[in-house]
Design a protein around this motif. Structure first.
Motif, short mmCIF file in Angstrom:
data_model
loop_
_atom_site.label_atom_id
_atom_site.label_comp_id
_atom_site.label_asym_id
_atom_site.label_seq_id
_atom_site.Cartn_x
_atom_site.Cartn_y
_atom_site.Cartn_z
N PRO A 43 3.26 -107.60 -17.51
CA PRO A 43 3.98 -108.51 -16.60
C PRO A 43 5.04 -109.37 -17.29
CG PRO A 43 1.67 -108.46 -16.03
CD PRO A 43 1.81 -107.66 -17.30
N LEU A 44 4.76 -109.91 -18.46
CA LEU A 44 5.75 -110.75 -19.13
C LEU A 44 7.02 -109.97 -19.44
CD1 LEU A 44 6.50 -113.47 -20.32
CD2 LEU A 44 5.39 -112.77 -22.45
N ALA A 45 6.89 -108.74 -19.90
CA ALA A 45 8.07 -107.91 -20.18
C ALA A 45 8.84 -107.61 -18.90
CB ALA A 45 7.65 -106.61 -20.86
N ARG A 46 8.13 -107.38 -17.82
CA ARG A 46 8.78 -107.13 -16.52
C ARG A 46 9.59 -108.35 -16.09
NH1 ARG A 46 4.22 -104.01 -12.85
NH2 ARG A 46 3.77 -102.35 -14.33
N HIS A 47 8.97 -109.53 -16.22
CA HIS A 47 9.65 -110.76 -15.82
C HIS A 47 10.89 -110.97 -16.67
CE1 HIS A 47 6.05 -112.75 -13.59
NE2 HIS A 47 6.17 -111.46 -13.32
N ARG A 48 10.79 -110.71 -17.96
CA ARG A 48 11.95 -110.87 -18.84
C ARG A 48 13.08 -109.93 -18.42
NH1 ARG A 48 8.63 -111.38 -24.50
NH2 ARG A 48 8.27 -113.62 -24.36
N MET A 49 12.73 -108.73 -17.98
CA MET A 49 13.75 -107.78 -17.51
C MET A 49 14.49 -108.35 -16.31
SD MET A 49 11.60 -104.23 -17.85
CE MET A 49 12.85 -103.18 -17.10
N VAL A 50 13.75 -108.96 -15.39
CA VAL A 50 14.38 -109.55 -14.21
C VAL A 50 15.20 -110.77 -14.60
CG1 VAL A 50 13.97 -110.63 -11.96
CG2 VAL A 50 12.59 -108.66 -12.66
N TYR A 51 14.63 -111.65 -15.43
CA TYR A 51 15.38 -112.83 -15.86
C TYR A 51 16.68 -112.45 -16.54
CZ TYR A 51 11.10 -115.58 -15.02
OH TYR A 51 10.01 -116.17 -14.46
N ALA A 52 16.67 -111.37 -17.31
CA ALA A 52 17.87 -110.92 -18.00
C ALA A 52 18.99 -110.58 -17.02
CB ALA A 52 17.57 -109.73 -18.89
N THR A 53 18.64 -110.11 -15.83
CA THR A 53 19.67 -109.78 -14.83
C THR A 53 20.33 -111.03 -14.28
OG1 THR A 53 18.21 -109.78 -12.88
CG2 THR A 53 18.38 -107.72 -14.13
N LEU A 54 19.66 -112.17 -14.40
CA LEU A 54 20.18 -113.42 -13.82
C LEU A 54 20.86 -114.30 -14.86
CD1 LEU A 54 17.09 -114.11 -11.58
CD2 LEU A 54 19.29 -113.16 -10.87
N GLY A 55 20.64 -114.00 -16.13
CA GLY A 55 21.33 -114.70 -17.20
C GLY A 55 21.24 -116.21 -17.13
N ALA A 56 22.39 -116.86 -17.27
CA ALA A 56 22.46 -118.32 -17.36
C ALA A 56 22.10 -119.02 -16.06
CB ALA A 56 23.86 -118.73 -17.81
N LEU A 57 22.01 -118.30 -14.96
CA LEU A 57 21.63 -118.93 -13.69
C LEU A 57 20.20 -119.48 -13.74
CD1 LEU A 57 23.10 -116.38 -11.12
CD2 LEU A 57 24.06 -118.58 -11.82
N MET A 58 19.35 -118.82 -14.54
CA MET A 58 17.96 -119.27 -14.66
C MET A 58 17.93 -120.64 -15.33
SD MET A 58 15.93 -117.29 -13.12
CE MET A 58 14.52 -118.27 -13.59
N GLY A 59 17.26 -121.58 -14.70
CA GLY A 59 17.16 -122.92 -15.25
C GLY A 59 18.33 -123.81 -14.88
N ARG A 60 19.34 -123.23 -14.28
CA ARG A 60 20.49 -124.01 -13.83
C ARG A 60 20.54 -123.94 -12.30
NH1 ARG A 60 24.89 -122.28 -18.46
NH2 ARG A 60 23.70 -123.16 -20.18
N GLU A 61 21.30 -122.99 -11.78
CA GLU A 61 21.38 -122.86 -10.33
C GLU A 61 20.04 -122.44 -9.72
OE1 GLU A 61 23.61 -121.69 -12.43
OE2 GLU A 61 25.62 -122.22 -11.73
N ILE A 62 19.28 -121.66 -10.48
CA ILE A 62 17.95 -121.23 -10.03
C ILE A 62 16.93 -122.04 -10.83
CG2 ILE A 62 16.33 -119.31 -9.81
CD1 ILE A 62 18.82 -117.44 -9.95
N HIS A 63 16.30 -123.00 -10.19
CA HIS A 63 15.35 -123.86 -10.89
C HIS A 63 14.00 -123.19 -11.05
CE1 HIS A 63 17.65 -127.73 -10.90
NE2 HIS A 63 18.40 -126.96 -10.13
N ALA A 64 13.62 -122.37 -10.09
CA ALA A 64 12.32 -121.69 -10.17
C ALA A 64 12.42 -120.35 -9.45
CB ALA A 64 11.23 -122.55 -9.53
N LEU A 65 11.82 -119.35 -10.08
CA LEU A 65 11.78 -118.02 -9.49
C LEU A 65 10.40 -117.43 -9.71
CD1 LEU A 65 13.21 -115.58 -8.15
CD2 LEU A 65 13.88 -114.85 -10.45
N ALA A 66 9.62 -117.37 -8.65
CA ALA A 66 8.29 -116.75 -8.72
C ALA A 66 8.48 -115.25 -8.53
CB ALA A 66 7.39 -117.31 -7.63
N LEU A 67 7.97 -114.48 -9.48
CA LEU A 67 8.19 -113.03 -9.45
C LEU A 67 6.91 -112.26 -9.18
CD1 LEU A 67 10.53 -112.57 -12.53
CD2 LEU A 67 11.14 -112.33 -10.12
#
Length: 84
Positions: A43-67
């Motif tokens: 699961p952690l590797a899967r989540h990292r794959m998804v987070y990589a598609t969102l780049g810098a938006l994670m933690g900025r425009e997207i404050h939380a993303l439950a996967l």
């Protein structure tokens, strides 16, 4: 930020994925991502794959993303397909 933009970005990064994103406040989202690319990954590797598609938006425009990340087979089993 909106759900369609997040959906589009994930699908650009994981072209085979089926993506469903929900979120009403513009900063907190939930996503179901179904992709064959997740096969054999924890699961952690899967989540990292998804987070990589969102780049810098994670933690900025997207404050939380439950996967919820699944392979097509896992999704079919979870959906009750083939149960009998």
């Amino acid at each position: 930020m909106d759900t369609q933009t997040i959906t589009d970005l994930i699908q650009q990064g994981l072209p085979d994925a089926v993506v469903r994103v929900q979120g009403d406040d513009g900063v907190h989202f939930e996503a179901l991502v179904v992709s064959a690319a997740f096969a054999g990954k924890l699961p952690l590797a899967r989540h990292r794959m998804v987070y990589a598609t969102l780049g810098a938006l994670m933690g900025r425009e997207i404050h939380a993303l439950a996967l919820d990340t699944k392979t097509p087979d896992e999704h079919a089993r979870a959906s009750g397909a083939g149960a009998g």
